[in-house]
Design a protein around this motif. Structure first.
Motif, mmCIF file in Angstrom:
data_model
loop_
_atom_site.group_PDB
_atom_site.id
_atom_site.type_symbol
_atom_site.label_atom_id
_atom_site.label_comp_id
_atom_site.label_asym_id
_atom_site.label_seq_id
_atom_site.Cartn_x
_atom_site.Cartn_y
_atom_site.Cartn_z
ATOM 1 N N LEU A 175 0.804 -1.206 0.000
ATOM 2 C CA LEU A 175 0.000 0.000 0.000
ATOM 3 C C LEU A 175 0.850 1.274 0.000
ATOM 4 N N ASP A 176 2.075 1.164 0.515
ATOM 5 C CA ASP A 176 2.914 2.340 0.725
ATOM 6 C C ASP A 176 4.310 2.099 0.148
ATOM 7 N N PRO A 177 4.708 2.856 -0.870
ATOM 8 C CA PRO A 177 6.033 2.664 -1.476
ATOM 9 C C PRO A 177 7.178 2.836 -0.479
ATOM 10 N N VAL A 178 6.981 3.656 0.555
ATOM 11 C CA VAL A 178 8.026 3.840 1.565
ATOM 12 C C VAL A 178 8.309 2.516 2.273
ATOM 13 N N ALA A 179 7.251 1.834 2.665
ATOM 14 C CA ALA A 179 7.420 0.535 3.323
ATOM 15 C C ALA A 179 8.036 -0.482 2.379
ATOM 16 N N MET A 180 7.645 -0.438 1.094
ATOM 17 C CA MET A 180 8.204 -1.378 0.115
ATOM 18 C C MET A 180 9.710 -1.160 -0.038
ATOM 19 N N ARG A 181 10.128 0.078 -0.110
ATOM 20 C CA ARG A 181 11.564 0.345 -0.214
ATOM 21 C C ARG A 181 12.292 -0.116 1.035
ATOM 22 N N ALA A 182 11.666 0.042 2.177
ATOM 23 C CA ALA A 182 12.302 -0.334 3.435
ATOM 24 C C ALA A 182 12.563 -1.840 3.511
ATOM 25 N N ILE A 183 11.575 -2.644 3.131
ATOM 26 C CA ILE A 183 11.782 -4.091 3.233
ATOM 27 C C ILE A 183 12.684 -4.612 2.125
ATOM 28 N N GLY A 184 12.828 -3.831 1.046
ATOM 29 C CA GLY A 184 13.682 -4.255 -0.051
ATOM 30 C C GLY A 184 15.127 -3.820 0.092
ATOM 31 N N ALA A 185 15.422 -3.034 1.123
ATOM 32 C CA ALA A 185 16.793 -2.559 1.323
ATOM 33 C C ALA A 185 17.722 -3.720 1.668
ATOM 34 N N LYS A 186 19.001 -3.524 1.416
ATOM 35 C CA LYS A 186 19.985 -4.569 1.680
ATOM 36 C C LYS A 186 19.970 -4.967 3.152
ATOM 37 N N ASP A 187 19.912 -6.255 3.407
ATOM 38 C CA ASP A 187 19.939 -6.833 4.760
ATOM 39 C C ASP A 187 18.734 -6.420 5.611
ATOM 40 N N ALA A 188 17.678 -5.895 4.993
ATOM 41 C CA ALA A 188 16.525 -5.438 5.768
ATOM 42 C C ALA A 188 15.875 -6.575 6.541
ATOM 43 N N VAL A 189 15.710 -7.724 5.891
ATOM 44 C CA VAL A 189 15.037 -8.853 6.562
ATOM 45 C C VAL A 189 15.840 -9.330 7.754
ATOM 46 N N ALA A 190 17.150 -9.448 7.595
ATOM 47 C CA ALA A 190 17.996 -9.887 8.707
ATOM 48 C C ALA A 190 17.886 -8.911 9.875
ATOM 49 N N ARG A 191 17.854 -7.616 9.581
ATOM 50 C CA ARG A 191 17.743 -6.617 10.656
ATOM 51 C C ARG A 191 16.389 -6.709 11.345
ATOM 52 N N ILE A 192 15.335 -6.957 10.580
ATOM 53 C CA ILE A 192 14.003 -7.082 11.168
ATOM 54 C C ILE A 192 13.968 -8.226 12.178
ATOM 55 N N VAL A 193 14.464 -9.375 11.753
ATOM 56 C CA VAL A 193 14.438 -10.561 12.624
ATOM 57 C C VAL A 193 15.377 -10.373 13.799
ATOM 58 N N ASP A 194 16.599 -9.953 13.541
ATOM 59 C CA ASP A 194 17.591 -9.845 14.603
ATOM 60 C C ASP A 194 17.189 -8.816 15.653
ATOM 61 N N THR A 195 16.595 -7.711 15.209
ATOM 62 C CA THR A 195 16.149 -6.683 16.161
ATOM 63 C C THR A 195 15.016 -7.208 17.034
ATOM 64 N N ALA A 196 14.077 -7.921 16.413
ATOM 65 C CA ALA A 196 12.964 -8.488 17.185
ATOM 66 C C ALA A 196 13.463 -9.483 18.224
ATOM 67 N N LEU A 197 14.418 -10.304 17.836
ATOM 68 C CA LEU A 197 14.933 -11.301 18.776
ATOM 69 C C LEU A 197 15.809 -10.654 19.842
ATOM 70 N N GLN A 198 16.555 -9.626 19.461
ATOM 71 C CA GLN A 198 17.401 -8.929 20.421
ATOM 72 C C GLN A 198 16.558 -8.293 21.528
ATOM 73 N N ARG A 199 15.445 -7.695 21.115
ATOM 74 C CA ARG A 199 14.554 -7.092 22.107
ATOM 75 C C ARG A 199 13.971 -8.142 23.039
ATOM 76 N N ALA A 200 13.743 -9.322 22.492
ATOM 77 C CA ALA A 200 13.155 -10.397 23.299
ATOM 78 C C ALA A 200 14.122 -10.895 24.364
ATOM 79 N N THR A 201 15.420 -10.704 24.148
ATOM 80 C CA THR A 201 16.409 -11.226 25.086
ATOM 81 C C THR A 201 16.897 -10.184 26.071
ATOM 82 N N VAL A 202 16.402 -8.934 25.930
ATOM 83 C CA VAL A 202 16.820 -7.891 26.883
ATOM 84 C C VAL A 202 16.161 -8.147 28.225
ATOM 85 N N PRO A 203 16.958 -8.208 29.321
ATOM 86 C CA PRO A 203 16.374 -8.476 30.638
ATOM 87 C C PRO A 203 15.387 -7.380 31.039
ATOM 88 N N THR A 204 14.326 -7.784 31.715
ATOM 89 C CA THR A 204 13.330 -6.815 32.190
ATOM 90 C C THR A 204 13.562 -6.500 33.658
#
Length: 204
Positions: A175-204
């Motif tokens: 729906l949004d070309p900005v979002a399309m460019r973001a997910i198509g950027a180099k290493d974007a998928v790896a950053r998405i996954v790694d950031t999500a998992l990194q946040r999950a491992t931060v102690p609360t």
């Protein structure tokens, strides 16, 4: 001797023609005549297998989901690949970065909207989502077994968060070309996954 027709194969071929149209021209391009031209068969043949445009779209949805399920299994069964890398590949497999994934995202978005009003569509989509979460959850737990994620991380919570994040990005990107460019950027998928998992491992 009359030619033997494999009706299941023909239905799949017609569903593939619908997906090809959706990828190229969008949901609005799907008509019985357009699918007939795309597939090379007559409208009479289509009417033999499908009663309406909606039936064609539903067949395309199920075909896209089955193809995606086969892809999930090939990712999970890949030898000598760490679970974190499998999570990256699973995530990439649902982002609309090629024609197959674009068609899948568009047809799912159509039925998401229908699911808000029709229980049958909601149930169908919910079933696909359950299977998607199962694949991601299996891989998250494999990452824990490999030591990439700590055991105190709630695998179910991480799974829901990662699926929701990926789903949102996929839908926004068509729906949004900005979002399309973001997910198509180099290493974007790896950053998405790694950031999500990194946040999950931060102690609360």
């Amino acid at each position: 001797m009359p030619k033997i027709v494999d009706h299941d194969e023909r239905r799949l071929a017609l569903a593939d023609a619908v997906l090809a149209l959706i990828a190229r021209d969008g949901i609005g391009a799907v008509t019985t005549r357009a699918v007939a031209e795309e597939s090379g068969w007559s409208t009479g043949v289509l009417n033999h297998y499908f009663n309406s445009r909606h039936d064609l779209l539903l067949a395309a949805l199920r075909r896209a989901a089955d193809t995606q399920g086969e892809l999930y299994r090939s990712i999970l069964d890949a030898p000598d690949v760490e679970a974190i890398e499998k999570l990256r590949r699973i995530t990439a497999s649902v982002l609309p970065l090629d024609k197959r994934r674009l068609a899948m995202t568009r047809v799912f978005l159509f039925f998401y909207a229908e699911g808000a009003a029709a229980e049958s569509a909601r149930t169908e989509i919910a079933g696909f989502m359950t299977r998607w979460r199962a694949v991601v959850g299996e891989t998250v737990r494999a990452a824990q077994a490999e030591g990439a994620l700590t055991d105190d991380v709630d695998a179910d919570t991480v799974t829901i968060q990662l699926v929701a994040l990926t789903d949102g990005l996929a839908m926004q990107s068509i729906l949004d070309p900005v979002a399309m460019r973001a997910i198509g950027a180099k290493d974007a998928v790896a950053r998405i996954v790694d950031t999500a998992l990194q946040r999950a491992t931060v102690p609360t």
